[in-house]
Design a protein around this motif. Structure first.
Motif, PDB file in Angstrom:
ATOM      1  N   ALA A 198       0.733  -1.304   0.080  1.00  0.00           N
ATOM      2  CA  ALA A 198       0.279   0.086   0.549  1.00  0.00           C
ATOM      3  C   ALA A 198       0.755   1.376  -0.012  1.00  0.00           C
ATOM      4  CB  ALA A 198      -0.985   0.209   1.388  1.00  0.00           C
ATOM      5  N   LEU A 199       1.633   1.736   0.248  1.00  0.00           N
ATOM      6  CA  LEU A 199       3.134   2.156   0.647  1.00  0.00           C
ATOM      7  C   LEU A 199       3.528   2.945  -0.865  1.00  0.00           C
ATOM      8  CD1 LEU A 199       4.385   2.033   3.892  1.00  0.00           C
ATOM      9  CD2 LEU A 199       2.948   3.625   3.387  1.00  0.00           C
ATOM     10  N   GLY A 200       4.006   1.410  -1.631  1.00  0.00           N
ATOM     11  CA  GLY A 200       4.613   1.847  -2.990  1.00  0.00           C
ATOM     12  C   GLY A 200       6.061   1.072  -2.921  1.00  0.00           C
ATOM     13  N   PRO A 201       6.624   1.380  -3.418  1.00  0.00           N
ATOM     14  CA  PRO A 201       8.237   1.721  -4.150  1.00  0.00           C
ATOM     15  C   PRO A 201       8.982   1.929  -2.786  1.00  0.00           C
ATOM     16  CG  PRO A 201       7.139   2.489  -6.319  1.00  0.00           C
ATOM     17  CD  PRO A 201       6.236   1.989  -5.315  1.00  0.00           C
ATOM     18  N   ARG A 202       8.633   3.945  -2.556  1.00  0.00           N
ATOM     19  CA  ARG A 202       9.507   3.889  -1.670  1.00  0.00           C
ATOM     20  C   ARG A 202       8.930   4.154  -0.134  1.00  0.00           C
ATOM     21  NH1 ARG A 202      13.526   6.195  -3.932  1.00  0.00           N
ATOM     22  NH2 ARG A 202      13.291   8.013  -2.607  1.00  0.00           N
ATOM     23  N   GLY A 203       8.112   3.226  -0.150  1.00  0.00           N
ATOM     24  CA  GLY A 203       7.754   2.497   1.679  1.00  0.00           C
ATOM     25  C   GLY A 203       8.670   1.110   1.780  1.00  0.00           C
ATOM     26  N   ALA A 204       9.129   1.381   2.897  1.00  0.00           N
ATOM     27  CA  ALA A 204       9.417   0.568   3.876  1.00  0.00           C
ATOM     28  C   ALA A 204       8.716  -0.199   4.579  1.00  0.00           C
ATOM     29  CB  ALA A 204      11.038   0.130   3.838  1.00  0.00           C
ATOM     30  N   VAL A 205       8.559  -1.322   5.367  1.00  0.00           N
ATOM     31  CA  VAL A 205       8.088  -1.710   6.412  1.00  0.00           C
ATOM     32  C   VAL A 205       8.803  -2.896   7.176  1.00  0.00           C
ATOM     33  CG1 VAL A 205       6.194  -2.906   7.516  1.00  0.00           C
ATOM     34  CG2 VAL A 205       6.035  -1.075   5.814  1.00  0.00           C
ATOM     35  N   VAL A 206       9.213  -2.145   8.880  1.00  0.00           N
ATOM     36  CA  VAL A 206      10.285  -3.689   9.369  1.00  0.00           C
ATOM     37  C   VAL A 206       8.534  -4.253  10.298  1.00  0.00           C
ATOM     38  CG1 VAL A 206      11.927  -4.143  11.464  1.00  0.00           C
ATOM     39  CG2 VAL A 206      11.795  -1.592   9.313  1.00  0.00           C
ATOM     40  N   ALA A 207       8.835  -5.247   9.579  1.00  0.00           N
ATOM     41  CA  ALA A 207       7.867  -5.699  11.565  1.00  0.00           C
ATOM     42  C   ALA A 207       9.074  -5.931  12.493  1.00  0.00           C
ATOM     43  CB  ALA A 207       7.703  -7.386  10.936  1.00  0.00           C
ATOM     44  N   TRP A 208       8.967  -5.451  13.835  1.00  0.00           N
ATOM     45  CA  TRP A 208      10.068  -5.368  14.482  1.00  0.00           C
ATOM     46  C   TRP A 208       9.463  -6.323  15.846  1.00  0.00           C
ATOM     47  CZ3 TRP A 208       9.495  -3.780  20.720  1.00  0.00           C
ATOM     48  CH2 TRP A 208      10.777  -3.761  20.606  1.00  0.00           C
ATOM     49  N   LEU A 209       9.590  -7.775  15.937  1.00  0.00           N
ATOM     50  CA  LEU A 209       9.334  -8.413  16.943  1.00  0.00           C
ATOM     51  C   LEU A 209      10.642  -8.117  17.837  1.00  0.00           C
ATOM     52  CD1 LEU A 209       7.905 -10.428  18.733  1.00  0.00           C
ATOM     53  CD2 LEU A 209       8.754 -12.714  16.992  1.00  0.00           C
ATOM     54  N   GLY A 210      10.456  -7.709  18.758  1.00  0.00           N
ATOM     55  CA  GLY A 210      11.955  -7.352  19.441  1.00  0.00           C
ATOM     56  C   GLY A 210      11.387  -7.352  20.732  1.00  0.00           C
ATOM     57  N   TYR A 211      10.392  -7.910  21.073  1.00  0.00           N
ATOM     58  CA  TYR A 211      10.300  -7.806  22.589  1.00  0.00           C
ATOM     59  C   TYR A 211       9.715  -9.439  22.849  1.00  0.00           C
ATOM     60  CZ  TYR A 211       5.151  -6.604  22.838  1.00  0.00           C
ATOM     61  OH  TYR A 211       4.009  -6.051  22.608  1.00  0.00           O
ATOM     62  N   ARG A 212       9.504  -9.505  24.308  1.00  0.00           N
ATOM     63  CA  ARG A 212       9.395 -10.743  24.699  1.00  0.00           C
ATOM     64  C   ARG A 212       7.724 -10.335  24.958  1.00  0.00           C
ATOM     65  NH1 ARG A 212      10.004 -14.254  30.241  1.00  0.00           N
ATOM     66  NH2 ARG A 212      10.238 -11.969  31.055  1.00  0.00           N
ATOM     67  N   THR A 213       6.723 -10.731  23.711  1.00  0.00           N
ATOM     68  CA  THR A 213       4.928 -10.442  24.427  1.00  0.00           C
ATOM     69  C   THR A 213       4.353 -11.044  24.698  1.00  0.00           C
ATOM     70  OG1 THR A 213       4.298 -11.791  22.026  1.00  0.00           O
ATOM     71  CG2 THR A 213       5.261  -9.607  21.747  1.00  0.00           C
ATOM     72  N   PRO A 214       3.386 -10.678  26.063  1.00  0.00           N
ATOM     73  CA  PRO A 214       2.558 -11.765  26.683  1.00  0.00           C
ATOM     74  C   PRO A 214       2.228 -12.917  25.693  1.00  0.00           C
ATOM     75  CG  PRO A 214       1.523  -9.443  26.821  1.00  0.00           C
ATOM     76  CD  PRO A 214       3.201  -9.359  26.179  1.00  0.00           C
ATOM     77  N   SER A 215       1.430 -13.881  26.326  1.00  0.00           N
ATOM     78  CA  SER A 215       0.610 -14.708  26.255  1.00  0.00           C
ATOM     79  C   SER A 215      -1.167 -13.433  25.878  1.00  0.00           C
ATOM     80  CB  SER A 215       0.006 -15.720  27.291  1.00  0.00           C
ATOM     81  OG  SER A 215       1.771 -16.606  27.122  1.00  0.00           O
ATOM     82  N   THR A 216      -1.662 -14.127  25.123  1.00  0.00           N
ATOM     83  CA  THR A 216      -3.205 -13.691  24.710  1.00  0.00           C
ATOM     84  C   THR A 216      -4.364 -13.602  25.781  1.00  0.00           C
ATOM     85  OG1 THR A 216      -2.613 -13.462  22.394  1.00  0.00           O
ATOM     86  CG2 THR A 216      -5.376 -13.087  23.435  1.00  0.00           C
ATOM     87  N   VAL A 217      -4.064 -14.980  26.599  1.00  0.00           N
ATOM     88  CA  VAL A 217      -4.514 -15.271  27.827  1.00  0.00           C
ATOM     89  C   VAL A 217      -4.351 -14.918  29.283  1.00  0.00           C
ATOM     90  CG1 VAL A 217      -7.087 -16.231  28.560  1.00  0.00           C
ATOM     91  CG2 VAL A 217      -6.596 -15.591  27.029  1.00  0.00           C
ATOM     92  N   SER A 218      -2.952 -14.491  30.022  1.00  0.00           N
ATOM     93  CA  SER A 218      -2.262 -14.211  30.498  1.00  0.00           C
ATOM     94  C   SER A 218      -2.115 -13.313  32.146  1.00  0.00           C
ATOM     95  CB  SER A 218      -0.973 -14.519  29.960  1.00  0.00           C
ATOM     96  OG  SER A 218      -0.611 -13.265  29.473  1.00  0.00           O
ATOM     97  N   LEU A 219      -1.922 -13.478  33.083  1.00  0.00           N
ATOM     98  CA  LEU A 219      -1.459 -12.174  33.904  1.00  0.00           C
ATOM     99  C   LEU A 219      -0.887 -11.143  32.997  1.00  0.00           C
ATOM    100  CD1 LEU A 219      -1.410 -14.333  36.981  1.00  0.00           C
ATOM    101  CD2 LEU A 219      -3.161 -13.173  36.302  1.00  0.00           C
ATOM    102  N   GLN A 220       0.027 -11.666  32.343  1.00  0.00           N
ATOM    103  CA  GLN A 220       1.076 -10.544  32.037  1.00  0.00           C
ATOM    104  C   GLN A 220       0.370  -9.402  30.904  1.00  0.00           C
ATOM    105  OE1 GLN A 220       2.048 -13.608  31.859  1.00  0.00           O
ATOM    106  NE2 GLN A 220       3.953 -14.219  33.501  1.00  0.00           N
ATOM    107  N   ALA A 221      -0.812 -10.114  30.374  1.00  0.00           N
ATOM    108  CA  ALA A 221      -1.658  -9.580  29.347  1.00  0.00           C
ATOM    109  C   ALA A 221      -2.138  -7.740  30.159  1.00  0.00           C
ATOM    110  CB  ALA A 221      -2.185 -10.198  28.271  1.00  0.00           C
ATOM    111  N   MET A 222      -2.659  -7.692  31.328  1.00  0.00           N
ATOM    112  CA  MET A 222      -3.540  -7.724  32.124  1.00  0.00           C
ATOM    113  C   MET A 222      -2.450  -6.204  32.794  1.00  0.00           C
ATOM    114  SD  MET A 222      -5.630 -10.126  34.492  1.00  0.00           S
ATOM    115  CE  MET A 222      -6.392 -11.076  33.145  1.00  0.00           C
ATOM    116  N   THR A 223      -0.714  -5.876  32.965  1.00  0.00           N
ATOM    117  CA  THR A 223      -0.283  -4.675  33.317  1.00  0.00           C
ATOM    118  C   THR A 223       0.193  -4.704  32.163  1.00  0.00           C
ATOM    119  OG1 THR A 223       1.694  -5.682  34.226  1.00  0.00           O
ATOM    120  CG2 THR A 223      -0.025  -6.511  35.557  1.00  0.00           C
ATOM    121  N   PRO A 224       0.909  -3.172  32.479  1.00  0.00           N
ATOM    122  CA  PRO A 224       2.595  -2.988  31.338  1.00  0.00           C
ATOM    123  C   PRO A 224       3.720  -3.278  31.668  1.00  0.00           C
ATOM    124  CG  PRO A 224       2.100  -1.057  33.115  1.00  0.00           C
ATOM    125  CD  PRO A 224       0.893  -2.252  33.163  1.00  0.00           C
ATOM    126  N   GLY A 225       4.117  -4.089  32.546  1.00  0.00           N
ATOM    127  CA  GLY A 225       4.973  -4.951  32.277  1.00  0.00           C
ATOM    128  C   GLY A 225       5.555  -5.219  32.237  1.00  0.00           C
TER     129      GLY A 225
END
Length: 374
Positions: A198-225
Motif C-alpha cells: 500500500a505504501l508503494g516502492p518508496r515505502g518500507a515496513v519493518v516487522a519489529w518482534l523485538g520483545y517478549r510478548t505476553p500470552s493473549t490470555v495471561s496475567l502479563q497481558a493485564m499490566t504494562p510490565g
C-alpha cells in the motif's frame, strides 16, 4: 490483544493467534477470551464481569476506574495456572557488527548474516523434535527474506524488512501485540507485506518482534510490565533506524498490546506518527502523557472485541494493574480515523479502510475518513 498483571519475569510466553499463509489450527486471535468463572460464593444470579461494568450505577470517573480494576482482578485469578507451551531451544546468535549505512551492499551483508542465525535455530529446533518451529524457521531462512536481527530463544526476536530500506523515504515500524512469536509470525508478516504494498516502492515496513510478548490470555497481558521491558529495545531500534535513514519519515504502527509498548516508549522516540490499532490502552492516562511531538492516532474496528474490555489503570505499591484509558475515547486526545467493521486482526487486511488510512498516515497524508467511536 491484551489486558496485563505481571508475574514471574522468567515465565515463558505462550502463543495463540494463527499463522497467515500457513496451515495451522483454527483462528482464535479474533475471538475474545473464553468466559471465565467468577469465584464461588454469594447469593443471587451470577452475571459476567463485563455486564457488571456496563450496568454499574457508578458514574464518576474514580468509580469507573475502581470497578474496572475489580473486573481485571476477577479475570486474572482463574488464569494463574494456565498451561504454557514449552520453550523451544535455540542457539545464542552470533554478535552482529554495527550497521553503518543503509546501502544496498551493507544491507545485503546484514541479511546474509541473520539468515545464518535463522538456519542455526532451525537445525536446533528440528534436532529437538519441534517440527512446527523448524518449518517456520525454514521459511524464514528463504533467500527472499530480509532480517536486520534475529534471535530464536525465548519465543523469538526478529526485525524483518519488507521493501527496499536503502531507497525508502517513508518507513513504518510495526509493533505487534500479545501472543506474537516465531510460531505465530505469519499474521505479522502478512500484515507487513500488505502495508508495504500500500505504501508503494518508496515505502518500507519493518516487522519489529523485538520483545517478549505476553500470552493473549495471561496475567502479563493485564499490566504494562512486558511493555516496560520492551521500551529500551524499541527506542534503540528507532534511534538506529533514524541514523541510517535520516531523511526518511518514520512512523510506528502499534497493534493491540503493542500500543502499550509504544505508549510507554513514546517520550524517547523521534517519530512522525504513533498509530494505535485495536489497543486496549497505551499505558498512560492520555495522549499528552505520552510526551511526544509525534501525531498520535487511534482506531478500532466495530467488530474488535477489545471495545468490550474495561479501560483503566490502578497503581499499586507492587505495580500497575490495567493498561490505562481507551485510546479511542475522545478524552484520551488521539486523532481518530476510521477502521471499518473489521475484527481484532483486520487492521492490515487487504482492501480494508484501516489499511488504506494507515498507509496514508505513514505517507504523511490525512486519512481519507475519520470516525467517531462510541
Amino acid at each position: 490483544m491484551c489486558l496485563t498483571v505481571r508475574c514471574g519475569g522468567d515465565a515463558p510466553h505462550g502463543t495463540v493467534n494463527r499463522v497467515i499463509d500457513t496451515a495451522q489450527p483454527p483462528e482464535t486471535h479474533d475471538l475474545p477470551p473464553a468466559p471465565l468463572p467468577l469465584p464461588r460464593g454469594g447469593t443471587g444470579a451470577r452475571r459476567g464481569p463485563l455486564a457488571l461494568l456496563r450496568r454499574s450505577p457508578v458514574r464518576d470517573r474514580l468509580g469507573r476506574r475502581l470497578l474496572a480494576t475489580f473486573v481485571v482482578a476477577a479475570l486474572a485469578v482463574p488464569v494463574t495456572g494456565a498451561a504454557r507451551p514449552e520453550a523451544v531451544p535455540a542457539p545464542v546468535p552470533p554478535p552482529l557488527p554495527p550497521l553503518r549505512a543503509a546501502t544496498t551492499a551493507s544491507l545485503a551483508e546484514r541479511y546474509a548474516a541473520t539468515r545464518g542465525a535463522v538456519e542455526a535455530a532451525m537445525r536446533t529446533a528440528a534436532a529437538a523434535g519441534h517440527r512446527w518451529r523448524a518449518a517456520m524457521l525454514r521459511a524464514m531462512a528463504g533467500p527472499t527474506r530480509h532480517f536486520l536481527s534475529f534471535d530464536g530463544r525465548d519465543g523469538g526476536r526478529a526485525a524483518e524488512v519488507f521493501g527496499d530500506l536503502a531507497a525508502a523515504d517513508r518507513i513504518a515500524v510495526i509493533v505487534p501485540g500479545s501472543g506474537t512469536g516465531l510460531d505465530t509470525y505469519g499474521l505479522l508478516r502478512g500484515g507487513s507485506m500488505r502495508l508495504q504494498r500500500a505504501l508503494g516502492p518508496r515505502g518500507a515496513v519493518v516487522a519489529w518482534l523485538g520483545y517478549r510478548t505476553p500470552s493473549t490470555v495471561s496475567l502479563q497481558a493485564m499490566t504494562p510490565g512486558r511493555a516496560d521491558e520492551a521500551v529500551p529495545a524499541l527506542r534503540a531500534f528507532v534511534r538506529d533506524l533514524a541514523r541510517l535513514r535520516p531523511a526518511a519519515r518514520i512512523s510506528l504502527v502499534c497493534h493491540s498490546y503493542g500500543g502499550v509498548v509504544c505508549g510507554r516508549a513514546a517520550p524517547g522516540l523521534d517519530v512522525a506518527d504513533i498509530v494505535l490499532c485495536g489497543s486496549p490502552g497505551a499505558g498512560v492516562d492520555d495522549a499528552a502523557a505520552m510526551r511526544t511531538r509525534a501525531a498520535v492516532w487511534a482506531a478500532r474496528g466495530t467488530g474488535d472485541w477489545v471495545g468490550h474490555l474495561p479501560h483503566a489503570a490502578l497503581r499499586l505499591p507492587f505495580g500497575t494493574i490495567g493498561l490505562g484509558e481507551d485510546p479511542v475515547d475522545p478524552r484520551f486526545g488521539a486523532r481518530i480515523f476510521a477502521a471499518g467493521d473489521g475484527g481484532h486482526s483486520d487492521y492490515l487486511k487487504a482492501g480494508s479502510p484501516a489499511l488504506a488510512n494507515i498507509a496514508r498516515i505513514v505517507s504523511g497524508h490525512a486519512p481519507a475518513e475519520v470516525s467517531r467511536v462510541s
